[in-house]
Design a protein around this motif. Structure first.
Motif, PDB file in Angstrom:
ATOM      1  N   PRO A  68       0.856  -1.203   0.000  1.00  0.00           N
ATOM      2  CA  PRO A  68       0.000   0.000   0.000  1.00  0.00           C
ATOM      3  C   PRO A  68       0.889   1.248   0.000  1.00  0.00           C
ATOM      4  O   PRO A  68       1.874   1.303   0.736  1.00  0.00           O
ATOM      5  CB  PRO A  68      -0.764  -0.118   1.323  1.00  0.00           C
ATOM      6  N   ARG A 115       8.694  -6.781   7.904  1.00  0.00           N
ATOM      7  CA  ARG A 115       8.532  -7.517   6.639  1.00  0.00           C
ATOM      8  C   ARG A 115       9.791  -7.355   5.774  1.00  0.00           C
ATOM      9  O   ARG A 115      10.269  -8.310   5.155  1.00  0.00           O
ATOM     10  CB  ARG A 115       7.291  -7.011   5.890  1.00  0.00           C
ATOM     11  N   SER A 341       5.343 -10.533  -2.165  1.00  0.00           N
ATOM     12  CA  SER A 341       4.558 -10.772  -0.951  1.00  0.00           C
ATOM     13  C   SER A 341       3.422  -9.771  -0.764  1.00  0.00           C
ATOM     14  O   SER A 341       2.797  -9.733   0.295  1.00  0.00           O
ATOM     15  CB  SER A 341       5.478 -10.773   0.271  1.00  0.00           C
ATOM     16  N   PHE A 342       3.161  -8.948  -1.752  1.00  0.00           N
ATOM     17  CA  PHE A 342       1.937  -8.124  -1.782  1.00  0.00           C
ATOM     18  C   PHE A 342       1.302  -8.382  -3.154  1.00  0.00           C
ATOM     19  O   PHE A 342       1.260  -7.497  -4.011  1.00  0.00           O
ATOM     20  CB  PHE A 342       2.255  -6.634  -1.618  1.00  0.00           C
ATOM     21  N   ALA A 343       0.814  -9.601  -3.349  1.00  0.00           N
ATOM     22  CA  ALA A 343       0.581 -10.098  -4.708  1.00  0.00           C
ATOM     23  C   ALA A 343      -0.563  -9.430  -5.452  1.00  0.00           C
ATOM     24  O   ALA A 343      -0.537  -9.337  -6.672  1.00  0.00           O
ATOM     25  CB  ALA A 343       0.348 -11.595  -4.650  1.00  0.00           C
ATOM     26  N   GLY A 346      -1.822 -10.736  -8.856  1.00  0.00           N
ATOM     27  CA  GLY A 346      -0.926 -11.816  -9.298  1.00  0.00           C
ATOM     28  C   GLY A 346      -0.146 -11.511 -10.568  1.00  0.00           C
ATOM     29  O   GLY A 346       0.311 -12.422 -11.272  1.00  0.00           O
ATOM     30  N   THR A 347       0.035 -10.225 -10.870  1.00  0.00           N
ATOM     31  CA  THR A 347       0.759  -9.845 -12.090  1.00  0.00           C
ATOM     32  C   THR A 347       2.159 -10.467 -12.126  1.00  0.00           C
ATOM     33  O   THR A 347       2.648 -10.872 -13.183  1.00  0.00           O
ATOM     34  CB  THR A 347       0.898  -8.302 -12.161  1.00  0.00           C
ATOM     35  N   VAL A 368       2.262 -13.995  -2.147  1.00  0.00           N
ATOM     36  CA  VAL A 368       1.502 -13.981  -0.891  1.00  0.00           C
ATOM     37  C   VAL A 368       0.441 -12.891  -0.987  1.00  0.00           C
ATOM     38  O   VAL A 368       0.743 -11.760  -1.389  1.00  0.00           O
ATOM     39  CB  VAL A 368       2.412 -13.673   0.327  1.00  0.00           C
ATOM     40  N   MET A 370      -3.033 -11.418   1.281  1.00  0.00           N
ATOM     41  CA  MET A 370      -3.708 -11.523   2.570  1.00  0.00           C
ATOM     42  C   MET A 370      -5.238 -11.553   2.467  1.00  0.00           C
ATOM     43  O   MET A 370      -5.900 -12.291   3.188  1.00  0.00           O
ATOM     44  CB  MET A 370      -3.291 -10.318   3.412  1.00  0.00           C
TER      45      MET A 370
END
Ligand SMILES: C[S@@+](CC[C@H](N)C(=O)[O-])C[C@H]1O[C@@H](n2cnc3c(N)ncnc32)[C@H](O)[C@@H]1O
Length: 510
Positions: A68, A115, A341-343, A346-347, A368, A370
């Motif tokens: 974000p 993270r 990890s902030f998928a 899914g690009t 990943v 959430m």
């Protein structure tokens, strides 16, 4: 280096160590194919990254994340279980806009810091991390990254043109760009060169001439300034028109003469200029990327890619595949492991699959996500649809995060099996990943001059006694043996070079 400080920093700088280790639970129905070694994980990435650690520490070549941006419009919530009264007040509340929420930057840094530490540890020594960010948190991200990855490993901040069209959404300057902050894991990391695009050749190369007829070409200086690291060869060069140039050159005289005999020296339009080396486009091994990217896809293409797969814009902020492919071209080899990890939509997975198809690579991805409404129905579904539509020859395993390895009383979770526990023990002892092929009986592997053993058949059934001693190897090496109890005396342990460690109390925490 100036030190970055913020509210909550003390409580989060080591929070990555406090996060409980969770196990993965595969969901067959949401996966595509078997044994693909690609992974989509549904869960908070703080817990997911920690759970990945025993399997992937030091193995990821390239990380791309798009967290974000903290614009005030994303509705993100700080929800980490940090033991701090100040931070507990933030939980469950949407992070507000600049003028409304005085701790919005503190919250973002508290979320990112642990993270980023876990991400650092997952990288190979020659790995890179690329982080999308905009002006809201660029400066704070740089400060945190300088602490975690070290300033000397900062590569650059890329300015990416995210849209081409003008809009009327700014009082002063229209924002058409955002940033990608790039750090290397260590000094040995080296980015790849980019292959020359047709557009680049068109602008940077000259058309063939009588003198240089073998294709598009460009002159590259060979004169160097005194003391420059690639220079140091001083001799005189006489041009075809008789003009003399005596100075430092990048090459020894023999190399210069060879290039001259091959017709690869250019003396300028009048034939008396400072000589330059001629490079043909077809001979180029590539060019280093610049830190301004106006030549890759924009957000508009990212949105269209989703629409093409779902017949609608089901995800607000997808990055374009082309942008992430550029990152992969620069920072991965054909067999690299890539992590996002902030998928989101899914690009990154599609970019990996697309580049593999293009260059015959076998790169693998770990994603990943959430959000319950996103992970399965958007992230995994997008990758599934892309595999089908574009005929990508691969699949993925979809996983949920399961229970923590240790329950609240510090006891091992009963559903944890031998292999899962062995993987964890071996990792915490060695900070490396277990080789499952080497597990044999109670033996779980060795590292340096120590062998590791685990007696684990279920709760309270694991004793190191005369009977189980026979299952421990008889080499001269030191042996660390984990079990519930030890019924052997100290002399026997010393005679077999065994160090006993009691489960769960002596199991290390990473
Ligand atoms: C800006 S979007 C990423 C978009 C993505 N790059 C794409 O191309 O679709 C950020 C994503 O990160 C997810 N996210 C935010 N916090 C997370 C966390 N703690 N763990 C895992 N995912 C998270 C959000 O749900 C969102 O889908």
């Amino acid at each position: 280096m100036a030190t970055l400080n913020w509210i909550g920093k003390d409580a989060v700088v080591n929070h990555d160590k406090e996060v409980p280790f969770k196990l993965f639970k595969k969901v067959k129905g949401a996966s595509v194919g078997e044994h693909s070694k690609n992974l989509i994980v549904h869960g908070d990435n703080l817990e997911a990254l920690k759970a990945l650690m025993p399997h992937y520490v030091g193995k990821v070549k390239c990380i791309y994340i798009d967290p974000p941006y903290n614009t005030g419009n994303e509705g993100w919530v700080y929800n980490d279980k940090v033991n701090s009264p100040k931070i507990k007040q933030w939980l469950g509340k949407v992070v507000g806009k600049e003028s409304e929420d005085l701790t919005r930057h503190d919250k973002w840094l508290c979320m990112m810091y642990p993270r980023l530490k876990l991400l650092r540890d997952l990288l190979t020594d020659d790995g890179f991390i690329f982080i999308s960010v905009d002006e809201n948190e660029h400066c704070n991200l740089r400060g945190a990254m300088d602490e975690i990855f070290l300033e000397e490993n900062h590569v650059t901040t890329v300015t990416w043109q995210r849209k081409k069209e003008s809009s009327n959404d700014s009082r002063n300057i229209t924002v058409k760009a955002e940033y990608i902050v790039v750090y290397a894991r260590s000094k040995i990391a080296q980015l790849n060169l980019l292959s020359l695009s047709e557009a680049y050749i068109e602008t940077a190369y000259k058309p063939p001439t009588k003198e240089f007829p073998n294709g598009k070409w460009r002159p590259v200086p060979i004169a160097t300034t005194k003391g420059h690291k690639s220079g140091g060869y001083t001799y005189e060069i006489v041009t075809p028109s008789g003009k003399k140039h005596k100075r430092e050159w990048a090459y020894p005289e023999e190399s210069y003469k060879r290039l001259l005999s091959e017709g690869k020296i250019y003396f300028g339009m009048k034939g008396d200029g400072v000589p330059q080396r001629v490079i043909y486009a077809h001979e180029s091994t590539g060019i280093p990327a610049s830190n301004i990217w106006t030549d890759v896809a924009t957000n508009k293409e990212g949105k269209n890619e989703i629409i093409n797969l779902f017949d609608g814009g089901i995800f607000e902020t997808p990055k374009p595949v082309g942008l992430i492919k550029r990152i992969l071209e620069l920072a991965s080899q054909k067999d690299s492991l890539i992590l996002d990890s902030f998928a989101g939509s899914g690009t990154t997975a599609q970019a990996v699959l697309d580049l593999n198809k293009e260059d015959g690579g076998s790169r693998k991805f770990i994603l990943v996500e959430m959000e319950d409404k996103v992970a399965r129905d958007i992230t995994a579904e997008r990758v599934k649809r892309a595999i089908k539509k574009y005929d990508y020859n691969d699949g993925f395993e979809y996983c949920e995060l399961d229970k923590p390895l240790f329950n609240e009383d510090g006891q091992i979770e009963e559903t944890c099996d031998f292999k899962q526990f062995a993987t964890y023990i071996y990792f915490t002892e060695t900070q490396t990943n277990i080789d499952p092929k080497k597990i044999s009986g109670n033996y779980i592997g060795e590292y340096g001059d120590t062998e590791y053993y685990l007696l684990y058949k279920g709760k309270n059934k694991n004793e190191l006694d005369k009977a189980t001693l026979k299952t421990i190897g008889d080499s001269d090496k030191k042996k660390i043996v984990y079990a519930d109890r030890c019924l052997l005396d100290d002399d026997t342990l010393a005679a077999h070079n065994i160090v006993f460690k009691q489960i769960p109390y002596e199991v290390k925490v990473y």
